[in-house]
Design a protein around this motif. Structure first.
Motif, short mmCIF file in Angstrom:
data_model
loop_
_atom_site.label_atom_id
_atom_site.label_comp_id
_atom_site.label_asym_id
_atom_site.label_seq_id
_atom_site.Cartn_x
_atom_site.Cartn_y
_atom_site.Cartn_z
N MET A 1 -48.21 100.03 42.83
CA MET A 1 -46.82 99.02 43.16
C MET A 1 -47.42 97.79 43.62
SD MET A 1 -43.96 101.07 42.39
CE MET A 1 -42.62 100.09 43.25
N THR A 2 -46.86 96.66 42.98
CA THR A 2 -47.42 95.36 43.27
C THR A 2 -45.98 94.59 43.35
OG1 THR A 2 -47.60 94.27 41.10
CG2 THR A 2 -49.41 95.28 42.24
N TRP A 3 -46.03 93.26 44.10
CA TRP A 3 -45.01 92.61 44.14
C TRP A 3 -44.41 92.01 42.78
CZ3 TRP A 3 -44.97 87.58 41.97
CH2 TRP A 3 -46.31 87.14 41.89
N LYS A 4 -45.08 92.15 41.71
CA LYS A 4 -44.63 91.77 40.40
C LYS A 4 -43.76 93.04 39.72
CE LYS A 4 -48.76 88.86 39.34
NZ LYS A 4 -49.76 88.52 38.58
N THR A 5 -44.00 94.17 40.45
CA THR A 5 -43.35 95.22 39.65
C THR A 5 -42.17 95.53 40.74
OG1 THR A 5 -44.60 97.03 41.05
CG2 THR A 5 -45.27 96.46 38.69
N ASP A 6 -41.95 94.84 41.61
CA ASP A 6 -41.02 95.18 42.65
C ASP A 6 -39.92 94.14 42.27
OD1 ASP A 6 -42.07 97.27 43.80
OD2 ASP A 6 -42.76 96.21 45.59
N LEU A 7 -40.27 92.85 41.97
CA LEU A 7 -39.12 91.72 41.92
C LEU A 7 -38.79 91.47 40.48
CD1 LEU A 7 -40.74 88.81 43.99
CD2 LEU A 7 -38.83 90.16 44.39
N LYS A 8 -37.50 91.13 40.32
CA LYS A 8 -37.05 90.84 39.15
C LYS A 8 -37.04 89.31 38.89
CE LYS A 8 -34.28 94.76 37.80
NZ LYS A 8 -33.05 95.36 37.42
N LEU A 9 -37.01 88.67 37.71
CA LEU A 9 -36.80 87.63 37.75
C LEU A 9 -35.40 86.80 38.30
CD1 LEU A 9 -38.15 84.84 36.36
CD2 LEU A 9 -36.88 85.40 34.36
N SER A 10 -34.32 87.83 38.19
CA SER A 10 -33.05 87.38 38.45
C SER A 10 -32.98 87.41 40.14
CB SER A 10 -32.00 88.39 38.20
OG SER A 10 -32.44 89.70 38.46
N ASP A 11 -34.07 88.01 40.97
CA ASP A 11 -34.03 88.06 42.21
C ASP A 11 -34.55 86.82 42.96
OD1 ASP A 11 -33.15 90.72 42.26
OD2 ASP A 11 -35.39 91.48 42.36
N LEU A 12 -35.16 85.79 42.19
CA LEU A 12 -35.78 84.70 42.55
C LEU A 12 -34.66 83.60 42.73
CD1 LEU A 12 -39.01 84.48 40.49
CD2 LEU A 12 -38.75 85.36 42.95
N ASP A 13 -34.87 82.68 43.87
CA ASP A 13 -33.94 81.52 43.88
C ASP A 13 -34.05 80.64 42.77
OD1 ASP A 13 -33.02 82.40 46.38
OD2 ASP A 13 -34.37 81.30 47.48
N ALA A 14 -33.14 79.71 42.44
CA ALA A 14 -33.38 78.91 41.31
C ALA A 14 -34.42 77.75 41.48
CB ALA A 14 -31.79 78.34 41.07
N GLY A 15 -34.74 77.42 42.81
CA GLY A 15 -35.76 76.28 43.19
C GLY A 15 -36.94 76.90 43.42
N THR A 16 -37.31 78.38 43.17
CA THR A 16 -38.73 78.80 43.44
C THR A 16 -39.44 78.28 42.02
OG1 THR A 16 -37.51 80.64 44.33
CG2 THR A 16 -39.95 80.83 43.73
N GLU A 17 -40.67 77.82 42.22
CA GLU A 17 -41.43 77.23 41.31
C GLU A 17 -42.59 78.51 40.92
OE1 GLU A 17 -43.50 73.58 42.05
OE2 GLU A 17 -41.70 72.69 40.90
N ILE A 18 -42.49 78.75 39.68
CA ILE A 18 -43.64 79.81 39.12
C ILE A 18 -44.81 79.08 38.70
CG2 ILE A 18 -43.99 81.94 37.65
CD1 ILE A 18 -41.00 82.43 37.94
N GLU A 19 -46.01 79.31 38.83
CA GLU A 19 -47.12 78.94 38.33
C GLU A 19 -47.48 79.88 37.41
OE1 GLU A 19 -51.59 77.08 39.55
OE2 GLU A 19 -50.67 78.75 40.65
N ILE A 20 -47.90 79.31 36.18
CA ILE A 20 -48.21 80.23 34.84
C ILE A 20 -49.65 79.51 34.69
CG2 ILE A 20 -47.93 80.77 32.59
CD1 ILE A 20 -44.77 79.91 33.63
#
Length: 83
Positions: free
Chosen positions: A1-20
């Protein structure tokens, strides 16, 4: 289990930036959860599923990507020492 399997996209704030970042060519871009939701129908997807569904934005590469969260903390890290 990692943070990627625990968090959903809908859990993040609107201002959070995601580096791809592309695993193949190293090209990186920054997107918000709202921008990712507009491109794909992945409102309730976990971040590992989002990472799997995204690909490099370079049309000649189209490699797999890794995602990481960017935080805009105003707090500085503890810098300690002996006086």
């Amino acid at each position: 289990m990692t943070w990627k399997t625990d968090l959903k996209l809908s859990d993040l704030d609107a201002g959070t930036e995601i580096e791809i970042e592309c695993k193949r060519c190293g090209l990186s871009r920054y997107e918000t959860p709202a921008q990712i939701r507009m491109k794909f129908d992945c409102q309730h997807a976990y971040l590992d599923e989002v990472e799997y569904s995204l690909c490099c934005s370079n049309r000649f590469c189209r490699g797999g990507v890794r995602i990481s969260l960017m935080y805009d903390d105003k707090n500085e890290g503890f810098v300690g020492g002996m006086a």
